[in-house]
Design an enzyme around this catalytic site. Structure first.
Site, PDB file in Angstrom:
ATOM      1  N   HIS A 183       4.324   0.794   2.287  1.00 32.56           N
ATOM      2  CA  HIS A 183       4.906   2.054   1.734  1.00 32.56           C
ATOM      3  C   HIS A 183       6.171   1.898   0.921  1.00 32.56           C
ATOM      4  CE1 HIS A 183       2.428   3.424   5.501  1.00 32.56           C
ATOM      5  NE2 HIS A 183       2.025   4.163   4.584  1.00 32.56           N
TER       6      HIS A 183
ATOM      7  N   LYS B  81      -4.191  -2.041  -1.026  1.00 31.03           N
ATOM      8  CA  LYS B  81      -4.712  -2.201   0.400  1.00 31.03           C
ATOM      9  C   LYS B  81      -6.152  -1.235   0.602  1.00 31.03           C
ATOM     10  CE  LYS B  81      -4.983  -2.350   4.945  1.00 31.03           C
ATOM     11  NZ  LYS B  81      -5.132  -0.847   5.521  1.00 31.03           N
ATOM     12  N   ASP B  82      -5.962  -0.060  -0.153  1.00 32.57           N
ATOM     13  CA  ASP B  82      -7.215   0.935  -0.123  1.00 32.57           C
ATOM     14  C   ASP B  82      -7.745   0.796  -1.579  1.00 32.57           C
ATOM     15  OD1 ASP B  82      -6.683   2.694   2.644  1.00 32.57           O
ATOM     16  OD2 ASP B  82      -4.771   2.171   1.939  1.00 32.57           O
TER      17      ASP B  82
ATOM     18  N   VAL C 275       0.466  -5.632   0.506  1.00 38.25           N
ATOM     19  CA  VAL C 275       1.726  -6.434   1.242  1.00 38.25           C
ATOM     20  C   VAL C 275       1.152  -6.640   2.603  1.00 38.25           C
ATOM     21  CG1 VAL C 275       4.004  -5.920   2.293  1.00 38.25           C
ATOM     22  CG2 VAL C 275       3.391  -4.615   0.237  1.00 38.25           C
TER      23      VAL C 275
ATOM     24  N   SER D 278      -0.617  -2.071   7.984  1.00 36.18           N
ATOM     25  CA  SER D 278      -1.527  -0.807   8.120  1.00 36.18           C
ATOM     26  C   SER D 278      -0.723  -0.039   9.090  1.00 36.18           C
ATOM     27  CB  SER D 278      -2.737  -1.148   8.427  1.00 36.18           C
ATOM     28  OG  SER D 278      -3.285   0.086   8.880  1.00 36.18           O
ATOM     29  N   SER D 279      -0.529   1.458   9.088  1.00 35.80           N
ATOM     30  CA  SER D 279      -0.037   2.260  10.044  1.00 35.80           C
ATOM     31  C   SER D 279      -0.793   1.912  11.329  1.00 35.80           C
ATOM     32  CB  SER D 279      -0.030   3.480   9.734  1.00 35.80           C
ATOM     33  OG  SER D 279       0.700   3.665   8.439  1.00 35.80           O
TER      34      SER D 279
HETATM   35  P1  AMP Z   1      -1.557   5.695   4.077  1.00 32.68           P
HETATM   36  O1  AMP Z   1      -0.007   6.213   4.539  1.00 32.68           O
HETATM   37  O2  AMP Z   1      -2.043   4.791   4.839  1.00 32.68           O
HETATM   38  O3  AMP Z   1      -2.213   6.762   3.358  1.00 32.68           O
HETATM   39  O4  AMP Z   1      -1.034   4.907   2.825  1.00 32.68           O
HETATM   40  C1  AMP Z   1      -0.256   5.300   1.690  1.00 32.68           C
HETATM   41  C2  AMP Z   1      -0.245   4.324   0.443  1.00 32.68           C
HETATM   42  O5  AMP Z   1       0.260   3.058   0.824  1.00 32.68           O
HETATM   43  C3  AMP Z   1      -1.572   4.093  -0.060  1.00 32.68           C
HETATM   44  O6  AMP Z   1      -1.819   4.079  -1.153  1.00 32.68           O
HETATM   45  C4  AMP Z   1      -1.974   2.797   0.555  1.00 32.68           C
HETATM   46  O7  AMP Z   1      -3.011   2.028  -0.072  1.00 32.68           O
HETATM   47  C5  AMP Z   1      -0.670   2.155   0.394  1.00 32.68           C
HETATM   48  N1  AMP Z   1      -0.464   1.015   1.512  1.00 32.68           N
HETATM   49  C6  AMP Z   1      -0.919   1.061   2.557  1.00 32.68           C
HETATM   50  N2  AMP Z   1      -0.830  -0.110   3.244  1.00 32.68           N
HETATM   51  C7  AMP Z   1      -0.552  -0.933   2.280  1.00 32.68           C
HETATM   52  C8  AMP Z   1      -0.112  -2.312   2.084  1.00 32.68           C
HETATM   53  N3  AMP Z   1      -0.507  -3.303   3.183  1.00 32.68           N
HETATM   54  N4  AMP Z   1       0.092  -2.960   0.969  1.00 32.68           N
HETATM   55  C9  AMP Z   1       0.167  -1.928  -0.072  1.00 32.68           C
HETATM   56  N5  AMP Z   1       0.108  -0.699  -0.160  1.00 32.68           N
HETATM   57  C10 AMP Z   1      -0.460  -0.186   1.153  1.00 32.68           C
END
Ligand code: AMP
Length: 273
Positions: free
Chosen positions: A37, A149-150, A176, A185-186
């Site tokens: 993030h 990642k997604d 990342v 990942s969260s």
């Molecule tokens: P989320 O909070 O999990 O919905 O993620 C928010 C954004 O952060 C999304 O666009 C994800 O693809 C991105 N994101 C989450 N984990 C990673 C990571 N390890 N590397 C790059 N982007 C990430």
């Protein structure tokens, strides 16, 4: 950094920047910030005049048996991290603010939204596309930032932007990873130390698949190699492993380690197409 909870608050905070034709960037998130993030926030801060992040654990993208209730939440910590990473405006609405009782509209990216993650989580991308379109309409950014990642999510959003004639630019940043290769990942917060070790099999299998592809085997060798490695890994259950066109040929997988579901992917070289 300004923190607002309402749509009206976002509109008001962005009135002057919009009048002055400033470049507004948006990073949609569900919070529990990690370096993935923060990299998105820093990139948005560098490339835009106003960096906006949304923090909303979107109920409509979770299935009925998924981890909505237990999803990690820590708003105070997230505020500090977002501010440090250059976010100017954090939109952290309540569920009621986003979905009033009589809410009844949805966006569906029919084909791309029904494979891979969409096959395992049938209502997921409908929830994702709908919340993203709402956020795009609320913030009206010039550019929106997503993580690779997604990869399927980014491809679904790209398709929605094209199909619905939105002029928002899409920026997708690389995955990342922790030093050992595990994609941040969260949901990694759910992993016990032993599960964390077993989870590594996913990134290792994908990396081995990429190398097999590069060694001349193409997508078939990539898939077969990764499949062999995942099948022999201890203590993980493969949900899916497949090659699909997600803004380029992509080897993508999802696994369960204990009760935690993890996804990861690698972009295969263009010549593998
Ligand atoms: P989320 O909070 O999990 O919905 O993620 C928010 C954004 O952060 C999304 O666009 C994800 O693809 C991105 N994101 C989450 N984990 C990673 C990571 N390890 N590397 C790059 N982007 C990430």
């Amino acid at each position: 950094m300004k923190v607002v909870q309402t749509v009206a608050g976002v509109r008001e905070a962005l009135m002057t920047p919009r009048e002055e034709a400033m470049r507004i960037g948006l990073v949609p998130t569900m919070g529990a910030f990690h370096e993935g993030h923060l990299t998105l926030f820093r990139t948005c801060d560098q490339e835009c005049d106003v960096a906006v992040a949304s923090l909303f654990v979107n109920p409509t993208q979770f299935g009925p048996t998924e981890d909505l209730a237990s999803y990690p939440r820590d708003l105070e910590r997230d505020k500090l991290l977002a501010e440090e990473a250059g976010i100017d405006l954090l939109f952290a609405p309540t569920v009621e603010e986003v979905y009033p009782l009589d809410f009844q509209t949805a966006v569906e990216v029919t084909q791309l939204g029904s494979i891979l993650e969409g096959a395992s989580r049938p209502t997921h991308f409908r929830g994702v596309a709908t919340i993203c379109l709402k956020l795009f309409n609320i913030v009206q950014p010039s550019v929106a930032y997503f993580g690779r990642k997604d990869a399927q999510q980014a491809a679904v959003i790209r398709t929605m932007l094209r199909d619905l004639n939105l002029t928002i630019e899409l920026r997708v940043i690389p995955i990342v990873r922790d030093a050992d290769g595990l994609a941040l990942s969260s949901r990694n917060a759910y992993l016990e130390p032993d599960e964390r070790r077993r989870a590594l099999a996913l990134s290792q299998a994908l990396q081995a698949g990429l190398e097999a592809c590069r060694a001349g085997g193409g997508t078939e060798a990539a898939l077969a190699t990764a499949r062999r490695m995942l099948d022999s890994a201890e203590g993980i259950v493969v949900d899916y492993l497949a090659v699909a066109d997600l803004d380029g040929p992509t080897l993508a997988g999802a696994v369960r380690v204990g009760s935690t579901r993890l996804i990861d992917n690698v972009l295969l070289d263009e010549e593998a197409r």
